[in-house]
Scaffold this motif. Structure first.
Motif, PDB file in Angstrom:
ATOM      1  N   ASN A  94      10.190  15.952  58.793  1.00  0.00           N
ATOM      2  CA  ASN A  94      10.000  14.778  57.930  1.00  0.00           C
ATOM      3  C   ASN A  94      11.251  14.457  57.117  1.00  0.00           C
ATOM      4  OD1 ASN A  94       7.304  14.570  58.804  1.00  0.00           O
ATOM      5  ND2 ASN A  94       6.615  15.985  57.191  1.00  0.00           N
ATOM      6  N   GLY A  95      12.390  14.657  57.762  1.00  0.00           N
ATOM      7  CA  GLY A  95      13.652  14.336  57.105  1.00  0.00           C
ATOM      8  C   GLY A  95      14.114  15.364  56.092  1.00  0.00           C
ATOM      9  N   VAL A  96      13.412  16.473  55.962  1.00  0.00           N
ATOM     10  CA  VAL A  96      13.777  17.516  54.997  1.00  0.00           C
ATOM     11  C   VAL A  96      14.295  18.736  55.769  1.00  0.00           C
ATOM     12  CG1 VAL A  96      12.962  19.036  53.163  1.00  0.00           C
ATOM     13  CG2 VAL A  96      12.041  16.711  53.363  1.00  0.00           C
ATOM     14  N   ALA A  97      15.517  19.139  55.451  1.00  0.00           N
ATOM     15  CA  ALA A  97      16.124  20.286  56.132  1.00  0.00           C
ATOM     16  C   ALA A  97      15.687  21.586  55.464  1.00  0.00           C
ATOM     17  CB  ALA A  97      17.646  20.165  56.089  1.00  0.00           C
ATOM     18  N   TYR A  98      15.523  22.605  56.280  1.00  0.00           N
ATOM     19  CA  TYR A  98      15.178  23.926  55.759  1.00  0.00           C
ATOM     20  C   TYR A  98      16.248  24.911  56.234  1.00  0.00           C
ATOM     21  CZ  TYR A  98      12.621  28.164  54.593  1.00  0.00           C
ATOM     22  OH  TYR A  98      12.253  29.367  54.060  1.00  0.00           O
ATOM     23  N   TYR A  99      16.817  25.658  55.283  1.00  0.00           N
ATOM     24  CA  TYR A  99      17.919  26.575  55.587  1.00  0.00           C
ATOM     25  C   TYR A  99      17.458  28.025  55.468  1.00  0.00           C
ATOM     26  CZ  TYR A  99      20.925  22.496  55.215  1.00  0.00           C
ATOM     27  OH  TYR A  99      21.513  21.281  55.406  1.00  0.00           O
ATOM     28  N   ARG A 100      18.087  28.854  56.257  1.00  0.00           N
ATOM     29  CA  ARG A 100      17.814  30.285  56.235  1.00  0.00           C
ATOM     30  C   ARG A 100      18.987  31.020  55.581  1.00  0.00           C
ATOM     31  NH1 ARG A 100      12.665  32.371  57.395  1.00  0.00           N
ATOM     32  NH2 ARG A 100      11.689  30.995  58.942  1.00  0.00           N
ATOM     33  N   TYR A 101      18.637  32.064  54.843  1.00  0.00           N
ATOM     34  CA  TYR A 101      19.631  32.949  54.235  1.00  0.00           C
ATOM     35  C   TYR A 101      19.805  34.155  55.148  1.00  0.00           C
ATOM     36  CZ  TYR A 101      21.496  36.436  50.936  1.00  0.00           C
ATOM     37  OH  TYR A 101      22.240  37.412  50.321  1.00  0.00           O
ATOM     38  N   GLY A 102      21.026  34.419  55.561  1.00  0.00           N
ATOM     39  CA  GLY A 102      21.283  35.510  56.496  1.00  0.00           C
ATOM     40  C   GLY A 102      21.975  36.678  55.837  1.00  0.00           C
ATOM     41  N   GLY A 103      21.449  37.893  56.056  1.00  0.00           N
ATOM     42  CA  GLY A 103      22.049  39.106  55.529  1.00  0.00           C
ATOM     43  C   GLY A 103      23.184  39.609  56.400  1.00  0.00           C
ATOM     44  N   TRP A 104      23.519  40.891  56.209  1.00  0.00           N
ATOM     45  CA  TRP A 104      24.675  41.454  56.906  1.00  0.00           C
ATOM     46  C   TRP A 104      24.537  41.383  58.421  1.00  0.00           C
ATOM     47  CZ3 TRP A 104      29.341  42.473  57.868  1.00  0.00           C
ATOM     48  CH2 TRP A 104      29.701  43.423  58.836  1.00  0.00           C
ATOM     49  N   TRP A 105      23.353  41.702  58.948  1.00  0.00           N
ATOM     50  CA  TRP A 105      23.215  41.717  60.401  1.00  0.00           C
ATOM     51  C   TRP A 105      23.347  40.320  60.992  1.00  0.00           C
ATOM     52  CZ3 TRP A 105      24.225  45.990  62.494  1.00  0.00           C
ATOM     53  CH2 TRP A 105      23.890  47.187  61.886  1.00  0.00           C
ATOM     54  N   SER A 106      22.969  39.301  60.246  1.00  0.00           N
ATOM     55  CA  SER A 106      23.183  37.924  60.712  1.00  0.00           C
ATOM     56  C   SER A 106      24.675  37.604  60.767  1.00  0.00           C
ATOM     57  CB  SER A 106      22.469  36.936  59.784  1.00  0.00           C
ATOM     58  OG  SER A 106      21.072  37.143  59.789  1.00  0.00           O
ATOM     59  N   VAL A 107      25.400  38.063  59.757  1.00  0.00           N
ATOM     60  CA  VAL A 107      26.854  37.858  59.741  1.00  0.00           C
ATOM     61  C   VAL A 107      27.495  38.575  60.921  1.00  0.00           C
ATOM     62  CG1 VAL A 107      28.977  38.310  58.439  1.00  0.00           C
ATOM     63  CG2 VAL A 107      26.928  37.533  57.241  1.00  0.00           C
ATOM     64  N   TRP A 108      27.071  39.818  61.148  1.00  0.00           N
ATOM     65  CA  TRP A 108      27.637  40.596  62.254  1.00  0.00           C
ATOM     66  C   TRP A 108      27.338  39.935  63.601  1.00  0.00           C
ATOM     67  CZ3 TRP A 108      25.291  43.157  66.366  1.00  0.00           C
ATOM     68  CH2 TRP A 108      26.105  44.043  67.080  1.00  0.00           C
TER      69      TRP A 108
ATOM     70  N   MET B 164      26.451  36.659  64.244  1.00  0.00           N
ATOM     71  CA  MET B 164      26.972  35.296  64.391  1.00  0.00           C
ATOM     72  C   MET B 164      28.491  35.228  64.239  1.00  0.00           C
ATOM     73  SD  MET B 164      24.215  33.614  65.020  1.00  0.00           S
ATOM     74  CE  MET B 164      24.756  31.913  64.846  1.00  0.00           C
ATOM     75  N   GLY B 165      29.078  36.213  63.565  1.00  0.00           N
ATOM     76  CA  GLY B 165      30.527  36.196  63.369  1.00  0.00           C
ATOM     77  C   GLY B 165      30.991  35.141  62.389  1.00  0.00           C
ATOM     78  N   THR B 166      30.128  34.759  61.455  1.00  0.00           N
ATOM     79  CA  THR B 166      30.494  33.744  60.466  1.00  0.00           C
ATOM     80  C   THR B 166      29.789  34.059  59.149  1.00  0.00           C
ATOM     81  OG1 THR B 166      30.588  31.360  60.024  1.00  0.00           O
ATOM     82  CG2 THR B 166      28.610  32.196  61.073  1.00  0.00           C
ATOM     83  N   TYR B 167      30.295  33.498  58.056  1.00  0.00           N
ATOM     84  CA  TYR B 167      29.681  33.678  56.744  1.00  0.00           C
ATOM     85  C   TYR B 167      30.031  32.480  55.876  1.00  0.00           C
ATOM     86  CZ  TYR B 167      34.369  35.000  55.164  1.00  0.00           C
ATOM     87  OH  TYR B 167      35.709  34.986  54.868  1.00  0.00           O
ATOM     88  N   SER B 168      29.283  32.298  54.791  1.00  0.00           N
ATOM     89  CA  SER B 168      29.534  31.180  53.876  1.00  0.00           C
ATOM     90  C   SER B 168      29.436  31.591  52.411  1.00  0.00           C
ATOM     91  CB  SER B 168      28.538  30.045  54.148  1.00  0.00           C
ATOM     92  OG  SER B 168      27.199  30.511  54.055  1.00  0.00           O
ATOM     93  N   MET B 169      29.106  32.854  52.159  1.00  0.00           N
ATOM     94  CA  MET B 169      29.009  33.372  50.791  1.00  0.00           C
ATOM     95  C   MET B 169      29.548  34.801  50.758  1.00  0.00           C
ATOM     96  SD  MET B 169      25.066  32.236  49.862  1.00  0.00           S
ATOM     97  CE  MET B 169      24.439  32.323  51.552  1.00  0.00           C
ATOM     98  N   VAL B 170      30.046  35.218  49.588  1.00  0.00           N
ATOM     99  CA  VAL B 170      30.269  36.638  49.304  1.00  0.00           C
ATOM    100  C   VAL B 170      29.545  36.928  47.989  1.00  0.00           C
ATOM    101  CG1 VAL B 170      32.417  36.930  50.575  1.00  0.00           C
ATOM    102  CG2 VAL B 170      32.509  36.137  48.215  1.00  0.00           C
ATOM    103  N   LEU B 171      28.817  38.020  47.938  1.00  0.00           N
ATOM    104  CA  LEU B 171      27.966  38.293  46.800  1.00  0.00           C
ATOM    105  C   LEU B 171      28.766  38.810  45.608  1.00  0.00           C
ATOM    106  CD1 LEU B 171      24.830  39.912  48.471  1.00  0.00           C
ATOM    107  CD2 LEU B 171      25.373  37.498  48.083  1.00  0.00           C
ATOM    108  N   SER B 172      28.292  38.448  44.424  1.00  0.00           N
ATOM    109  CA  SER B 172      28.987  38.822  43.192  1.00  0.00           C
ATOM    110  C   SER B 172      28.771  40.277  42.818  1.00  0.00           C
ATOM    111  CB  SER B 172      28.520  37.927  42.038  1.00  0.00           C
ATOM    112  OG  SER B 172      27.115  37.989  41.880  1.00  0.00           O
ATOM    113  N   LYS B 173      28.074  41.045  43.633  1.00  0.00           N
ATOM    114  CA  LYS B 173      27.919  42.479  43.377  1.00  0.00           C
ATOM    115  C   LYS B 173      29.237  43.208  43.571  1.00  0.00           C
ATOM    116  CE  LYS B 173      25.634  44.996  46.285  1.00  0.00           C
ATOM    117  NZ  LYS B 173      24.501  45.449  47.115  1.00  0.00           N
ATOM    118  N   ALA B 174      30.208  42.558  44.257  1.00  0.00           N
ATOM    119  CA  ALA B 174      31.543  43.131  44.430  1.00  0.00           C
ATOM    120  C   ALA B 174      32.481  42.006  44.851  1.00  0.00           C
ATOM    121  CB  ALA B 174      31.529  44.248  45.463  1.00  0.00           C
ATOM    122  N   ALA B 175      33.013  41.264  43.876  1.00  0.00           N
ATOM    123  CA  ALA B 175      33.827  40.096  44.204  1.00  0.00           C
ATOM    124  C   ALA B 175      34.763  39.728  43.059  1.00  0.00           C
ATOM    125  CB  ALA B 175      32.941  38.903  44.547  1.00  0.00           C
TER     126      ALA B 175
END
Length: 358
Positions: free
Chosen positions: A229-243, A245-256
């Motif tokens: 219905n014209g509304v996008a839904y996004y998923r949050y990916g953890g480490w295994w998703s990054v590994w 897919m080979g891509t990322y868009s955030m780095v967590l402030s727990k160590a940054a």
């Protein structure tokens, strides 16, 4: 009568002599030209070549074994676990330092380990502990940590240490502006995360090449899952998703690392509805900071390759329903921004000194 025509030839009767007095032989001369009478026979030469080849192979194998031993020796300390006082080698005081901002919550034993470690890093200009407990830190704890900072620091000018005490328990406290900062760079860490000093040196160098970008060690990603219905839904990916897919868009402030100006922007410029959300849900302040910096810069963060150590028990990420809560945070924040400020990338900063091949 011509007697010369009947005179016998002396050459035919007189045997030819070689220089050494032996009889001359054309067959012997041909054999010598073929190498039969050479000092080194073909068999001897072939045997010498084989021996030389075997020697070269042994030298190569010995060199390979030596390289493997040196490599294993250099990696042994990391395999054995975290070395809390690994010397810092890249930092130079003339290039400035960073302020360590440690977020803690009722884990004094972990806080003591974290403060002792980061005080030993040459780049630490100051150490601030974000304290949000109902009771202020005891005088005994304050005195102990000040003594630890003084004893562990390897610099003449000791890091400035203090508690940033807050009246209420709120995750937004970790990003409150700090007065009298001497550095532009903030190292944001949780009290149960230890990043070796050498790794921090390299990441700090990377941050200085892009000081308004977020530079960290824990990458995460997002992706468009579906649209209805014209509304996008996004998923949050953890480490295994990054590994995977080979891509990322955030780095967590727990160590940054990030610039000090983002403390002011988070507190005073970011939509207050996001702060209210973080306060209510007690989660996702790290996603909020990633969105804020991406929205300001229009650029992706930088993931630095480096091993970090989590010295505490499992955190909230291990709780049931954690992934769903992160998905909800991401989508709610995107709706408040009215856009998706996150920028995906596959770039990773790697310290080439620790690689065999460039």
């Amino acid at each position: 009568m011509d007697l010369d025509g009947c005179r016998p030839s002396l050459r035919s009767e007189t045997p030819d002599l070689e220089g050494n007095g032996s009889l001359y032989s054309p067959a012997k001369e041909k054999a010598a030209n073929r190498g039969v009478y050479n000092v080194l026979s073909p068999f001897t030469i072939l045997r010498a070549k084989r021996l030389l080849g075997a020697a070269k192979l042994k030298l190569f194998l010995c060199f390979s074994v030596l390289c493997i031993i040196l490599f294993l020796s250099s990696r042994l300390s990391s395999w054995m676990g975290w070395n809390p006082h690994y010397p810092s080698s890249v930092y130079s005081p003339t290039r400035g330092g960073y302020t360590v901002l440690i977020n803690t919550w009722k884990r004094n034993s972990l806080l003591k380990q974290a403060v002792a470690h980061y005080a030993s890093c040459l780049g630490a200009d100051a150490i601030h502990v974000v304290w949000s407990e109902s009771e202020p830190p005891s005088e005994r704890l304050k005195a102990y940590l000040k003594k630890v900072v003084f004893s562990k620091s390897q610099t003449t000018q000791k890091p400035n240490f203090r508690f940033d005490i807050n009246a209420e328990d709120n995750l937004n406290n970790r990003f409150k502006p700090i007065e009298d900062l001497r550095t532009d760079s903030i190292l944001s860490v949780d009290d149960d995360v230890i990043v070796p000093c050498e790794t921090l040196d390299f990441a700090f160098t990377v941050w200085k090449t892009a000081p308004f970008t977020m530079v960290g060690f824990v990458p995460r990603m997002h992706w468009l899952d579906k649209e209805k219905n014209g509304v996008a839904y996004y998923r949050y990916g953890g480490w295994w998703s990054v590994w995977w897919m080979g891509t990322y868009s955030m780095v967590l402030s727990k160590a940054a690392f990030f610039h000090r100006k983002y403390l002011d922007l988070y507190t005073h410029k970011m939509p207050s509805s996001i702060q209210d959300y973080v306060s209510r849900e007690r989660n996702c302040e790290d996603i909020a900071m990633s969105l804020l910096i991406a929205n300001t810069t229009g650029a992706p963060p930088i993931w630095v390759e480096g091993k970090i150590y989590e010295i505490g028990a499992s955190g909230i990420s291990s709780l049931k329903g954690h992934t769903d809560r992160r998905n909800n945070c991401l989508n709610d924040f995107i709706s408040l921004y009215g856009t998706v400020p996150l920028v995906s990338t596959n770039v990773k900063a790697v310290n080439a000194q620790h690689k065999w091949f460039w």
